[in-house]
Motif scaffolding. Structure first.
Motif, mmCIF file in Angstrom:
data_model
loop_
_atom_site.group_PDB
_atom_site.id
_atom_site.type_symbol
_atom_site.label_atom_id
_atom_site.label_comp_id
_atom_site.label_asym_id
_atom_site.label_seq_id
_atom_site.Cartn_x
_atom_site.Cartn_y
_atom_site.Cartn_z
ATOM 1 N N ASP A 39 0.982 -1.108 -0.009
ATOM 2 C CA ASP A 39 0.091 -0.090 0.032
ATOM 3 C C ASP A 39 0.731 1.083 -0.177
ATOM 4 O O ASP A 39 1.913 1.386 0.886
ATOM 5 C CB ASP A 39 -0.880 0.019 1.401
ATOM 6 N N TYR B 180 -0.686 1.976 -7.973
ATOM 7 C CA TYR B 180 -1.915 1.966 -8.829
ATOM 8 C C TYR B 180 -1.725 1.087 -10.180
ATOM 9 O O TYR B 180 -2.650 0.287 -10.319
ATOM 10 C CB TYR B 180 -2.045 3.414 -9.663
ATOM 11 N N ALA C 191 -1.884 -2.719 -9.044
ATOM 12 C CA ALA C 191 -3.293 -3.178 -8.788
ATOM 13 C C ALA C 191 -4.157 -3.230 -10.181
ATOM 14 O O ALA C 191 -5.295 -3.733 -9.982
ATOM 15 C CB ALA C 191 -3.805 -2.161 -7.865
ATOM 16 N N ALA D 145 -9.436 2.385 3.443
ATOM 17 C CA ALA D 145 -9.452 1.657 2.255
ATOM 18 C C ALA D 145 -10.084 0.270 2.525
ATOM 19 O O ALA D 145 -10.655 -0.421 1.530
ATOM 20 C CB ALA D 145 -7.834 1.264 2.234
ATOM 21 N N GLU D 146 -10.348 -0.271 3.614
ATOM 22 C CA GLU D 146 -10.880 -1.648 3.636
ATOM 23 C C GLU D 146 -12.268 -1.401 3.518
ATOM 24 O O GLU D 146 -12.808 -1.955 2.909
ATOM 25 C CB GLU D 146 -10.443 -2.069 5.131
ATOM 26 N N ARG E 52 -13.767 0.944 1.831
ATOM 27 C CA ARG E 52 -14.025 0.979 0.214
ATOM 28 C C ARG E 52 -13.927 -0.285 -0.459
ATOM 29 O O ARG E 52 -14.507 -0.244 -1.608
ATOM 30 C CB ARG E 52 -13.030 2.024 -0.203
ATOM 31 N N ARG E 53 -13.104 -1.085 -0.069
ATOM 32 C CA ARG E 53 -12.970 -2.489 -0.837
ATOM 33 C C ARG E 53 -13.905 -3.493 -0.358
ATOM 34 O O ARG E 53 -14.023 -4.430 -0.951
ATOM 35 C CB ARG E 53 -11.418 -3.026 -0.434
ATOM 36 N N SER E 54 -14.626 -3.356 0.734
ATOM 37 C CA SER E 54 -15.347 -4.302 1.339
ATOM 38 C C SER E 54 -16.664 -4.494 0.581
ATOM 39 O O SER E 54 -17.395 -3.628 0.447
ATOM 40 C CB SER E 54 -15.827 -3.871 2.813
ATOM 41 N N ALA F 187 -18.973 3.665 2.384
ATOM 42 C CA ALA F 187 -18.073 3.549 1.374
ATOM 43 C C ALA F 187 -17.969 4.945 0.707
ATOM 44 O O ALA F 187 -16.737 5.558 0.491
ATOM 45 C CB ALA F 187 -18.087 2.434 0.199
ATOM 46 N N GLN G 286 -6.268 7.165 3.403
ATOM 47 C CA GLN G 286 -7.294 5.987 3.457
ATOM 48 C C GLN G 286 -6.690 4.767 3.762
ATOM 49 O O GLN G 286 -7.237 3.847 4.548
ATOM 50 C CB GLN G 286 -8.019 6.259 2.190
ATOM 51 N N ASN G 287 -5.403 4.407 3.302
ATOM 52 C CA ASN G 287 -4.712 3.405 3.494
ATOM 53 C C ASN G 287 -4.418 3.111 4.988
ATOM 54 O O ASN G 287 -3.957 2.206 5.603
ATOM 55 C CB ASN G 287 -3.315 3.052 2.766
#
Ligand SMILES: Cc1cc2nc3c(=O)[nH]c(=O)nc-3n(C[C@H](O)[C@H](O)[C@H](O)COP(=O)(O)OP(=O)(O)OC[C@H]3O[C@@H](n4cnc5c(N)ncnc54)[C@H](O)[C@@H]3O)c2cc1C
Ligand code: FES
Ligand code: FES
Lengths: 163, 285, 802
Positions: free
Chosen positions: A55, A117, A120, B77-78, B80-82, B93, B105-106
């Motif tokens: 990340d 980016y 991914a 980030a989690e 948003r990814r969930s 999200a 966000q990370n």
């Protein structure tokens, strides 16, 4: 002081540092990896971006205690090392081709945000690229040629190897 | 050059509770607020820090008894990814996507946003509007605090000095509509001038609104519920008249201030106008 | 340019623009020592010289340099805007023998500094005890310590005692004028008498921060001869050099200035590094060790220079057809606490105030005044953006009142060949105002685009839909608009600036056969290190990668003048061409006329090193009278136009700038990619100036002195920017270049403000157009509509378009 072990650009590192020392200072001062830059010290500019376990993060906001056992990649780890020297990766070459670096102070962080980016699976879509680098300020380029470089690298990366 | 206060990294929650009970320590989760404080430029840096990052008990997103449960260490980030969030509560999200930029966000966590108690914390109005329950705990045990009792004064929470935020539970309601809107100075990496979250229940588009919850950030010394406006909207339909009345009510209800980011007048006016817009859109006129 | 919008405007640049560059995987090709790329880099022009180092993290900026045993320096500053400095109290509980403290009493040389030669020194290096503090964050004392912890403790143990004095913050209240001008052309009264319409307006702009991403940084290393070498982030080694000599009372050889890789300057590292270099040196000389002074962001913003805030008033007379007949303009620049570069900045504001328009009767009065804020200084555009936004916005308001399109009124008035400016300069060559205007208009199809927004208004979806009460959302959530702006920008220094510097450029062919350019002009991202060797190589007839660029170190390179005023490519480049031609002629002459390219290595082996230099000589044309402000202030003018499209959020007043087309005439384009990069970067700075960059000042202190409060555009805020280059060569220099770096900064803001007007009907007369101001305008215009009087914050409503 805490014993901290992690991998930087593939090489294991072990050092004693205060646990709340910023990763940025560990990299720049303790390890001499000055490619990572400081522009604000508060998470706003992204010049200190590194890749932590895949990340992109701001190394000015990461305490050393939280990188114990982790994998870090900095700008110094982008180019491939060969016995004859270093070979730039696609993204670095694309920045060179489009003129994505001017004064260059934002460039290391920009490259790492873009690297994540692309890794991914990010493509050449301009809006997506812009979102991916929204945490990296650049005052020189107006971002145009940076976005162009990342799109170019995305396209190069998509072409089958050796084509 | 920042100060480097001592830090401990407990491996499980029990150890964390024990250390917190020993003497007060300032927790660090993602560090996106706390690491700014150690520069010593704004506010005083902490004396002693507790690193929560290894507490696996505080991670994870799950659906339990009709409630969405998010561990305190859940990052934006989690969220948003969930897939779970996308299916059950996409507005969360949507809100997570407005926080900072990728790097923040990370790292930034929901628990950090809650405990940091900034009046501009972007998720907080949403938690208020969704009637989330914040579960906290320490060596003395766990307890649940409804969101509207959590932020009790300027940057002050209902947490005791030895307690940690453990998780958040958000009830999922069938016929609930939720809207979230953030107004900042730029389109990424901006602290809010106004954040608004509105929830209401309505089986059918034509129905009257019920169970209306309106929460706001950056317009008071803490995230707030706009109760007069909620009352005004309760039982009404999304008409121009309703929108006008709600806008006027909310403008009269809040007491924003002038600061380095915006003005009181702007905040009041924009709060009213975006609420008006949401009602306009809901009414489809 | 990628896929955000597929259709790139049809107008193409005049330079060859091959298809998008691509990297073709194949064999590795070496591009720098130890660095290769896979396959050929397909690009336009040579790659940036230091590009590989910047991309690998090898490039060394000041803070990356390691000096074993170096101490850390810090500055004790005032926390009042104006006060008497009574005492520096050192807590006896702290062990002061572990650190060094420097006060004004330790300055061996001149205690006051001036920004550049020819300006009266008025700024204290450090305010002496008993002296007057003139601004917040003013340096009072310095401390150096072996480590940061000790430094922090020492700073805490030092307290400043002051007695407040009444400050002045409003430039209109200032009683100290640093410099003023009065330019008169024609007969103003007669002009107004002949006018069909007279329009007045007042425009204001606040501070703008340069916000280079690398903060100010300087490391001073004491030398055995009692002197000092400084390594720093800086634009002008030969500003720092004399500043060190004066303040430290050392000679030219004892002072040495070495530029480190510099992470952006934009004017912000023009004069400030001189002060910082003196500070670091004072500490280094006192502790006998290298001292690092690396600013953190908040200190950098709080203490260093900004773009001058300005108040500009226009009173303009026009004929019914839009022809300008009288311009009365008053320009007031807020200089901050000390003179620094204000006279030079004001000179440019004055010469540019009327805009690129012919007008027979003009009076321009201007002044730069003192207030109790940190001194304002150089920032890309250098006084021009502060006058171009007013003149352009004013012209748009005139066009609106007359029912003429903004494009048409510019066509009608823009300077043509042979026109005469208010200072009496005859524009006898290289006049491209109309061309850049037409190219910009064509690229965005300006008339058609405006017709669309016009139709939207007529059908009630435009301005009328905007009109709502303050607490009500309008029917439409957003409105779009387009705007255009035009500017001129004088090439090089104003007036006799070049004469003062007497710049020298040297080219050498050393005994090993290496060709090298020796100049003091610095690389800070804009491409100096790449383009000067290109210019030399072309004159010598050899490939550019055979020409080296010597490091910017005052021990090695001559004074080719500062790297400012977009003068490097034009002025320094011109000297370089002449020097290269001399060298070439000399070498070819002693080799039977065989070409330099074929013989130079051999020549070096046989004859040893050769050097040739060229020194600045005045350009032909009328001399400029600095007092009367008459004559030719610049040998040539560059021309720039800009078209911007915006979306305005009608609920919140937020402005999103979607697209900008910038057309710039730089004389000639030396390197297409670097040139476009200048235009794109300058344009975004202008967009920031127009929309979100606002410095809030309270009691003389900048409230937003951090990156979380002073916001610049991110990649998602930035518009899609298209750079179109026009070439109208300047015949006063051998290669035709006029400079480029600043022009994009001049035109962006007025274009954005015009687009906001096109979208909403409101005129913003104060930069930036924050959402707060736009929303206030929207609701004021709504109020006016409801009372039956259409209007826009008191200004006239537009008539129809012709
Ligand atoms: C550049 C930048 C941009 C930002 N943008 C936004 C934005 O757009 N919107 C927004 O809302 N915020 C924003 N923030 C603030 C911040 O990212 C968020 O508040 C984030 O959620 C904090 O989480 P964290 O885990 O990083 O907190 P930390 O910094 O680790 O902690 C924050 C505070 O909470 C306490 N704490 C943390 N976890 C716990 C716990 N489990 N129990 C008890 N106390 C705890 C800490 O002691 C500390 O006081 C931004 C910050 C930065 C640096
Ligand atoms: S230095 Fe870390 S984000 Fe700016
Ligand atoms: S290249 Fe200078 S800040 Fe990006």
């Amino acid at each position: 002081m805490t014993a901290i072990r992690f991998l930087v650009n593939g090489a294991p590192v072990e050092l004693e540092a205060p646990g709340m020392r910023r990763l940025l200072d560990v990299l720049r001062e303790d390890l001499g990896l000055t490619g990572t830059k400081e522009g604000c010290g508060e998470g706003e500019c992204g010049a200190c971006s590194v890749i932590l376990d895949g990340d992109v993060v701001d190394s000015c906001l990461i305490p050393a205690c939280q990188v114990d056992g982790r994998i870090i990649r900095t700008v110094e780890g982008l180019a491939a090392l060969t016995p004859d020297g270093r070979i730039l990766d696609d993204l670095q070459a694309a920045f060179l081709a489009t003129g994505g670096a001017q004064c260059g102070i934002c460039t290391p962080g920009m490259l790492l945000a873009a690297r994540v980016y692309l890794d991914a699976g990010g493509g050449p879509d301009e809006d997506a690229i812009r979102e991916a680098i929204a945490g990296n300020l650049c005052r020189c380029t107006g971002y145009t040629k940076i976005v162009e470089a990342i799109a170019l690298a995305a396209e190069t990366g998509r072409r089958p190897a050796g084509a | 050059m920042p100060v480097e206060p001592p830090v401990e990294t407990p491996r499980d929650l029990a150890e964390a509770f024990r250390l917190m009970a020993l003497s007060p320590r300032t927790p660090i989760a993602g560090g996106t607020d706390l690491m700014v404080r150690i520069t010593g430029e704004i506010g005083s840096p902490p004396d002693q820090v507790l690193d929560l990052s290894r507490l696996e008990e505080l991670r994870g997103i799950a659906l339990e008894d009709g409630r969405l449960t998010l561990g305190a260490l859940t990052t934006y980030a989690e969220i948003r990814r969930s897939g779970l969030v996308a299916r059950s509560l996409p507005v969360l999200a949507e809100a997570a996507a407005t926080v900072g930029a990728v790097q923040i966000q990370n790292r930034g966590t929901l628990g950090g946003n809650i405990a940091n108690a900034s009046p501009a914390g972007d998720t907080l109005p949403l938690l208020l509007a969704l009637e989330a329950v914040i579960e906290v705990g320490g060596a003395r045990g766990e307890r649940s605090i409804p969101a509207d009792q959590f932020w009790i004064a300027y940057r002050t929470t209902a947490l005791a000095p030895d307690e940690l935020v453990l998780r958040v539970r958000i009830p999922l309601v069938e016929a609930r509509q939720v809207r979230f809107r953030k107004v900042g100075t730029r389109r990424a990496q901006a602290i809010s001038k106004v954040v608004l979250a509105l929830a209401w229940e309505q089986a059918d588009r034509k129905d009257r609104w019920s169970h209306v919850r309106l929460a706001l950030g950056s317009v008071a010394d803490r995230p707030i519920r706009a109760r007069s406006t909620e009352l005004y909207l309760e039982g009404s339909r999304a008409t121009l008249e309703t929108a006008d009345g709600a806008a006027e009510t909310v403008a009269a209800e809040i007491r924003p201030i002038d600061d380095v980011r915006s003005t009181a007048d702007y905040r009041r006016q924009v709060t009213a106008r975006i609420l008006h817009r949401i009602i306009r859109d809901a009414g489809g006129w | 340019m990628t896929s955000r919008t597929p259709e790139r405007p049809s107008a193409q640049s005049t330079v060859a623009t091959p298809a998008r560059p691509a990297v073709r995987p194949a064999e590795a090709v070496i591009i720098a020592p130890g660095i290769a790329v896979r396959g050929h880099l397909i690009t336009r022009g040579p790659i940036r010289r230091e590009g590989p180092a910047k991309l690998t993290g090898d490039a060394r900026y000041a803070d990356d340099l390691v000096f074993p045993g170096a101490w850390y320096g810090a500055t004790i500053r005032s926390n009042l805007a104006r006060a008497r400095f009574l005492a520096l109290e050192l807590d006896p509980g702290f062990d002061w023998s572990t650190v060094v403290v420097v006060t004004a009493a330790d300055i061996p040389g001149e205690p006051l500094m001036g920004a550049v030669k020819g300006l009266t020194p008025d700024q204290p290096v450090l305010v002496p005890v008993g002296g007057d503090i003139q601004h917040h964050s003013e340096p009072l004392a310095l401390i150096a310590a072996p480590d940061r912890r000790t430094l922090r403790a020492a700073r805490r143990a030092a307290t400043v005692r002051t007695e407040p004095l009444p400050p002045v913050f409003d430039p209109l209240d200032s009683d100290k004028v640093f410099v003023s001008h009065d330019v008169v052309a024609g007969d103003l009264a007669a002009g107004f008498a002949a006018a069909d319409m007279v329009l007045e307006g007042e425009y204001r702009m606040g501070h703008q921060e340069q916000l280079y991403i690398e903060n100010q940084a300087m490391i001073a290393v004491p030398t055995d001869d009692g002197g000092v070498t400084v390594h720093g982030s800086l634009q002008c080694p030969y500003y720092v050099h004399p500043a060190l000599m004066r303040a430290l009372a050392i000679d030219a050889r004892q002072a040495r200035v070495v530029q480190a890789e510099t992470g952006g300057g934009f004017g912000g590292k023009e004069e400030y590094p001189s002060l910082l270099a003196i500070h670091a040196s004072l500490l280094a000389l006192k502790c006998h060790r290298p001292v690092r002074m690396i600013y953190e962001r908040h200190e950098d913003i709080a203490a260093t220079t900004k773009r001058h805030p300005a108040v500009v008033r226009h009173r303009t007379g026009v004929l019914r057809d839009g022809t300008l007949v009288a311009q009365e303009i008053e320009v007031i620049l807020d200089g901050g606490a000390y003179c620094t570069l204000s006279p030079v900045v004001l000179g440019r504001s004055t010469t540019h105030a009327g805009g690129p328009y012919r007008c027979p009767n003009v009076r321009i009065t201007s002044r730069a005044v003192r207030t109790n804020t940190p001194p304002n200084g150089a920032f890309r555009g250098f006084g021009a953006p502060q006058v171009i936004f007013p003149v352009e916005t004013h012209l748009n308001r005139i066009a609106e009142a007359l029912g003429i399109s903004p494009l048409e009124i510019r066509r009608r008035n823009v300077y043509r060949l042979g026109d005469v400016t208010p200072t009496g300069q005859v524009l006898s060559s290289s006049v491209a105002g109309l061309e850049v205007l037409e190219r910009a208009a064509e690229a965005v199809d300006f008339d058609a685009a405006r017709a669309v927004t016009h139709r939207a208004r007529l059908t009630g979806q435009g301005w009328d839909a905007v009109a709502t009460s303050p607490l009500r959302s309008p029917v439409r959530a957003s409105a779009s608009g387009i705007g255009i702006a035009l500017a001129w920008h004088g090439c090089g220094f104003t007036g006799s600036g070049e004469l003062r510097y007497n710049s020298i450029v040297t080219i050498e062919l050393d005994a090993t056969g290496q060709v090298r350019v020796l100049a003091a002009n610095t690389e800070m991202g804009q491409g100096t290190r790449t383009i000067l060797p290109m210019i030399a190589a072309q004159a010598l007839g050899i490939p550019s990668d055979e020409v080296e660029y010597a490091p910017q170190d005052t021990a090695l390179v001559p004074n080719s003048g500062p790297t400012v005023a977009s003068r490097t490519a034009a002025i320094v480049g011109g000297l370089l061409v002449n020097a290269a031609r001399k060298l070439r002629a000399e070498v070819e002459a002693r080799n039977d006329g065989r070409s330099f390219a074929r013989v130079y290595r051999e020549d070096a082996a046989r004859h040893g090193a050769s050097r040739a230099s060229d020194q600045f000589k005045p350009f032909p044309g009328q001399p400029f009278d600095e007092h009367a402000f008459t004559g030719d202030p610049y040998p040539a003018w560059g021309w720039a136009a800009c078209a911007a499209r915006v979306d305005v959020d009608l609920d919140t007043g937020e402005v999103a700038v979607r697209e900008v087309v910038a057309v710039d005439d730089a004389g000639v384009v030396i390197h297409p990619i670097l040139a476009e990069g200048q235009v794109e970067g300058g344009t975004l700075q202008a967009v920031g100036y127009a929309t979100i960059e606002e410095m809030k000042v309270q009691d003389g202190r900048y409230l937003n002195d951090r990156l979380s409060t002073y916001l610049i555009p991110t990649a998602v805020d930035a518009p899609r920017i298209t750079a179109i280059m026009v070439e109208a060569p300047f015949d006063g220099v051998p290669h035709g270049a006029k400079g480029l770096g600043e022009m994009p900064m001049d035109v962006g803001a007025p274009a954005v403000i015009a687009a906001i007007h096109d979208a909403t009907g409101i005129w913003i007369d104060r930069l930036p157009a924050t959402p707060e101001r736009v929303l206030a305008g929207l609701t004021a215009s709504a109020g006016a509509n409801e009372s039956g009087r259409p209007g826009s914050g008191g200004h006239d409503r537009p008539g129809g378009r012709p």
